[in-house]
Design a protein around this motif. Structure first.
Motif, PDB file in Angstrom:
ATOM      1  N   ALA A 222      21.874  50.131  64.809  1.00 39.93           N
ATOM      2  CA  ALA A 222      22.458  51.143  65.696  1.00 39.93           C
ATOM      3  C   ALA A 222      21.449  52.251  65.987  1.00 39.93           C
ATOM      4  CB  ALA A 222      23.723  51.730  65.063  1.00 39.93           C
ATOM      5  N   ASP A 223      21.725  53.001  67.071  1.00 39.76           N
ATOM      6  CA  ASP A 223      20.928  54.170  67.467  1.00 39.76           C
ATOM      7  C   ASP A 223      19.485  53.810  67.777  1.00 39.76           C
ATOM      8  OD1 ASP A 223      23.221  55.737  67.049  1.00 39.76           O
ATOM      9  OD2 ASP A 223      22.695  56.066  64.939  1.00 39.76           O
ATOM     10  N   GLN A 224      19.281  52.671  68.390  1.00 42.76           N
ATOM     11  CA  GLN A 224      17.935  52.311  68.819  1.00 42.76           C
ATOM     12  C   GLN A 224      17.705  52.824  70.244  1.00 42.76           C
ATOM     13  OE1 GLN A 224      16.114  48.441  67.555  1.00 42.76           O
ATOM     14  NE2 GLN A 224      18.264  47.818  67.467  1.00 42.76           N
ATOM     15  N   ASP A 225      16.461  53.117  70.520  1.00 47.91           N
ATOM     16  CA  ASP A 225      16.089  53.564  71.859  1.00 47.91           C
ATOM     17  C   ASP A 225      15.804  52.325  72.719  1.00 47.91           C
ATOM     18  OD1 ASP A 225      15.409  55.034  74.035  1.00 47.91           O
ATOM     19  OD2 ASP A 225      13.421  55.641  73.295  1.00 47.91           O
ATOM     20  N   ALA A 226      16.886  51.583  72.985  1.00 46.34           N
ATOM     21  CA  ALA A 226      16.762  50.326  73.742  1.00 46.34           C
ATOM     22  C   ALA A 226      18.102  50.029  74.385  1.00 46.34           C
ATOM     23  CB  ALA A 226      16.329  49.189  72.823  1.00 46.34           C
ATOM     24  N   PRO A 227      18.108  49.250  75.451  1.00 42.30           N
ATOM     25  CA  PRO A 227      19.378  48.887  76.106  1.00 42.30           C
ATOM     26  C   PRO A 227      20.266  48.080  75.161  1.00 42.30           C
ATOM     27  CG  PRO A 227      17.497  48.411  77.533  1.00 42.30           C
ATOM     28  CD  PRO A 227      16.935  48.720  76.181  1.00 42.30           C
ATOM     29  N   ARG A 228      21.572  48.169  75.350  1.00 43.39           N
ATOM     30  CA  ARG A 228      22.512  47.408  74.551  1.00 43.39           C
ATOM     31  C   ARG A 228      22.408  45.924  74.889  1.00 43.39           C
ATOM     32  NH1 ARG A 228      28.418  49.936  75.060  1.00 43.39           N
ATOM     33  NH2 ARG A 228      28.793  48.009  73.875  1.00 43.39           N
ATOM     34  N   PRO A 229      22.501  45.056  73.884  1.00 47.14           N
ATOM     35  CA  PRO A 229      22.491  43.616  74.182  1.00 47.14           C
ATOM     36  C   PRO A 229      23.768  43.216  74.910  1.00 47.14           C
ATOM     37  CG  PRO A 229      22.049  44.069  71.844  1.00 47.14           C
ATOM     38  CD  PRO A 229      22.552  45.336  72.447  1.00 47.14           C
ATOM     39  N   ASN A 230      23.720  42.055  75.523  1.00 48.55           N
ATOM     40  CA  ASN A 230      24.922  41.524  76.160  1.00 48.55           C
ATOM     41  C   ASN A 230      25.893  41.046  75.075  1.00 48.55           C
ATOM     42  OD1 ASN A 230      23.950  41.901  78.804  1.00 48.55           O
ATOM     43  ND2 ASN A 230      22.826  39.955  78.717  1.00 48.55           N
ATOM     44  N   PRO A 231      27.190  41.328  75.231  1.00 51.55           N
ATOM     45  CA  PRO A 231      28.152  40.867  74.235  1.00 51.55           C
ATOM     46  C   PRO A 231      28.332  39.348  74.324  1.00 51.55           C
ATOM     47  CG  PRO A 231      29.278  41.930  76.064  1.00 51.55           C
ATOM     48  CD  PRO A 231      27.800  42.116  76.302  1.00 51.55           C
ATOM     49  N   PRO A 232      28.729  38.741  73.206  1.00 51.83           N
ATOM     50  CA  PRO A 232      29.024  39.354  71.911  1.00 51.83           C
ATOM     51  C   PRO A 232      27.749  39.666  71.127  1.00 51.83           C
ATOM     52  CG  PRO A 232      29.372  36.995  71.799  1.00 51.83           C
ATOM     53  CD  PRO A 232      29.032  37.294  73.220  1.00 51.83           C
ATOM     54  N   TYR A 233      27.811  40.737  70.347  1.00 49.12           N
ATOM     55  CA  TYR A 233      26.697  41.108  69.473  1.00 49.12           C
ATOM     56  C   TYR A 233      27.246  41.967  68.349  1.00 49.12           C
ATOM     57  CZ  TYR A 233      26.569  45.860  71.436  1.00 49.12           C
ATOM     58  OH  TYR A 233      26.884  47.133  71.817  1.00 49.12           O
ATOM     59  N   LEU A 234      26.407  42.234  67.332  1.00 51.91           N
ATOM     60  CA  LEU A 234      26.780  43.072  66.202  1.00 51.91           C
ATOM     61  C   LEU A 234      25.734  44.154  66.005  1.00 51.91           C
ATOM     62  CD1 LEU A 234      27.410  39.829  65.232  1.00 51.91           C
ATOM     63  CD2 LEU A 234      28.670  41.115  63.506  1.00 51.91           C
ATOM     64  N   SER A 235      26.180  45.317  65.572  1.00 53.74           N
ATOM     65  CA  SER A 235      25.270  46.410  65.246  1.00 53.74           C
ATOM     66  C   SER A 235      25.451  46.797  63.784  1.00 53.74           C
ATOM     67  CB  SER A 235      25.508  47.630  66.146  1.00 53.74           C
ATOM     68  OG  SER A 235      26.765  48.230  65.871  1.00 53.74           O
ATOM     69  N   LEU A 236      24.369  47.223  63.170  1.00 50.82           N
ATOM     70  CA  LEU A 236      24.360  47.579  61.750  1.00 50.82           C
ATOM     71  C   LEU A 236      23.920  49.021  61.578  1.00 50.82           C
ATOM     72  CD1 LEU A 236      22.467  44.443  60.363  1.00 50.82           C
ATOM     73  CD2 LEU A 236      24.907  44.658  60.841  1.00 50.82           C
ATOM     74  N   GLN A 237      24.432  49.663  60.544  1.00 50.85           N
ATOM     75  CA  GLN A 237      24.009  51.022  60.204  1.00 50.85           C
ATOM     76  C   GLN A 237      24.261  51.268  58.721  1.00 50.85           C
ATOM     77  OE1 GLN A 237      25.973  54.185  62.320  1.00 50.85           O
ATOM     78  NE2 GLN A 237      24.435  55.708  61.749  1.00 50.85           N
ATOM     79  N   VAL A 238      23.209  51.705  57.997  1.00 53.12           N
ATOM     80  CA  VAL A 238      23.359  52.094  56.594  1.00 53.12           C
ATOM     81  C   VAL A 238      23.859  53.536  56.574  1.00 53.12           C
ATOM     82  CG1 VAL A 238      22.198  52.470  54.389  1.00 53.12           C
ATOM     83  CG2 VAL A 238      21.588  50.487  55.804  1.00 53.12           C
ATOM     84  N   ILE A 239      25.102  53.714  56.139  1.00 51.97           N
ATOM     85  CA  ILE A 239      25.711  55.043  56.169  1.00 51.97           C
ATOM     86  C   ILE A 239      25.177  55.927  55.057  1.00 51.97           C
ATOM     87  CG2 ILE A 239      27.899  56.294  55.991  1.00 51.97           C
ATOM     88  CD1 ILE A 239      29.286  53.923  57.202  1.00 51.97           C
ATOM     89  N   SER A 240      25.042  55.367  53.855  1.00 54.17           N
ATOM     90  CA  SER A 240      24.591  56.175  52.721  1.00 54.17           C
ATOM     91  C   SER A 240      24.051  55.270  51.628  1.00 54.17           C
ATOM     92  CB  SER A 240      25.746  57.026  52.169  1.00 54.17           C
ATOM     93  OG  SER A 240      26.776  56.192  51.640  1.00 54.17           O
ATOM     94  N   THR A 241      23.233  55.859  50.753  1.00 56.27           N
ATOM     95  CA  THR A 241      22.760  55.194  49.539  1.00 56.27           C
ATOM     96  C   THR A 241      22.756  56.219  48.412  1.00 56.27           C
ATOM     97  OG1 THR A 241      20.422  55.682  49.981  1.00 56.27           O
ATOM     98  CG2 THR A 241      21.289  53.587  50.818  1.00 56.27           C
ATOM     99  N   ARG A 242      22.920  55.737  47.191  1.00 59.27           N
ATOM    100  CA  ARG A 242      22.877  56.621  46.023  1.00 59.27           C
ATOM    101  C   ARG A 242      22.290  55.875  44.845  1.00 59.27           C
ATOM    102  NH1 ARG A 242      27.263  56.163  42.281  1.00 59.27           N
ATOM    103  NH2 ARG A 242      28.690  54.452  42.801  1.00 59.27           N
ATOM    104  N   GLY A 243      21.648  56.629  43.933  1.00 55.38           N
ATOM    105  CA  GLY A 243      21.072  56.030  42.744  1.00 55.38           C
ATOM    106  C   GLY A 243      22.131  55.730  41.700  1.00 55.38           C
ATOM    107  N   LEU A 244      21.892  54.681  40.926  1.00 49.91           N
ATOM    108  CA  LEU A 244      22.787  54.294  39.839  1.00 49.91           C
ATOM    109  C   LEU A 244      22.038  54.439  38.518  1.00 49.91           C
ATOM    110  CD1 LEU A 244      24.342  51.033  41.370  1.00 49.91           C
ATOM    111  CD2 LEU A 244      25.336  53.336  41.348  1.00 49.91           C
ATOM    112  N   GLY A 245      22.400  55.452  37.745  1.00 49.64           N
ATOM    113  CA  GLY A 245      21.724  55.660  36.472  1.00 49.64           C
ATOM    114  C   GLY A 245      20.327  56.219  36.638  1.00 49.64           C
ATOM    115  N   ARG A 246      19.589  56.202  35.540  1.00 52.13           N
ATOM    116  CA  ARG A 246      18.226  56.723  35.533  1.00 52.13           C
ATOM    117  C   ARG A 246      17.237  55.608  35.850  1.00 52.13           C
ATOM    118  NH1 ARG A 246      17.363  60.131  30.113  1.00 52.13           N
ATOM    119  NH2 ARG A 246      15.464  60.664  31.274  1.00 52.13           N
ATOM    120  N   PRO A 247      16.120  55.914  36.514  1.00 50.12           N
ATOM    121  CA  PRO A 247      15.125  54.882  36.813  1.00 50.12           C
ATOM    122  C   PRO A 247      14.450  54.378  35.546  1.00 50.12           C
ATOM    123  CG  PRO A 247      14.300  57.053  37.428  1.00 50.12           C
ATOM    124  CD  PRO A 247      15.738  57.238  37.057  1.00 50.12           C
TER     125      PRO A 247
END
Length: 220
Positions: free
Chosen positions: A43-68
């Motif tokens: 999602a949010d690419q600086d490009a024309p939308r593809p012809n349908p049908p198509y799918l768009s992806l977006q990573v909303i959030s990430t978080r760490g689990l425990g200590r590295p």
């Protein structure tokens, strides 16, 4: 645009789920619908939308689990070792399906979580899709045309590796020690050393005194 490795694997996973919806090119003289490949884009690419049908992806959030976790491994040129931080992380991927077949497209992606072979292949690339939320259907009105799409959020996990430093090779470490007498230790400090007196001797015989310890008895 360059995406993180885990995003490339997520995109390949979604694309593999919807390949059966692709329309192959017609073979003359047979007549068939126009060839179409279901695109999977970010999602949010600086490009024309593809012809349908198509799918768009977006990573909303990430978080760490425990200590590295800190580990070491040989460097690429074998001249030293690398210190690596391994941080387990969890993220939310939003998938949106567009076109008349948006429900069928989303069902294919959701059901893939139950496909053990497909999930094992994804885990082998360092990404694990754990679960998904409830599907939402959103209708947008544009130019008197109502566009309906399906939206589902997926929870995934991955490991983020970061090289924090490169250490040079460590050679052989040699250690040595030397035992010193008390006199030598004192001389090392700048003094003449302790004067050790000989035991007292009998002036008559020239031999050391004999010491006798008498233990009194009860009669005495």
């Amino acid at each position: 645009m360059t995406y993180p490795a885990y995003e490339n694997e997520l995109q390949a996973w979604v694309r593999g789920c919807v390949t059966r919806f692709d329309v192959p090119a017609p073979t003359p003289p047979a007549e068939a619908p126009v060839a179409h490949t279901v695109a999977v884009v970010w999602a949010d690419q600086d490009a024309p939308r593809p012809n349908p049908p198509y799918l768009s992806l977006q990573v909303i959030s990430t978080r760490g689990l425990g200590r590295p976790e800190r580990t070491t491994r040989p460097s690429d040129d074998a001249s030293g070792v690398e210190a690596v931080l391994a941080q387990r992380r969890e993220g939310i991927l939003e998938v949106q399906a567009y076109g008349p077949s948006h429900d069928a497209l989303m069902s294919a992606v959701e059901l893939s979580i139950r496909d053990s072979d497909r999930m094992d292949t994804l885990r082998a690339e360092g990404v694990a899709v754990e679960r998904h939320g409830l599907r939402r259907r959103i209708g947008l009105s544009s130019s008197r045309v109502i566009e309906t799409r399906s939206v589902t959020e997926f929870v995934f996990r991955y490991v983020d590796l970061q090289t924090v430093e490169v250490l040079g090779a460590v050679g052989t470490v040699e250690t040595s020690f030397q035992a010193y007498t008390r006199t030598q230790q004192a001389q090392q400090r700048g003094g003449p050393g302790p004067i050790i007196q000989p035991p007292p001797t009998n002036t008559n015989t020239g031999v050391p005194f004999d010491f006798e310890i008498t233990v009194p008895t009860e009669e005495e």
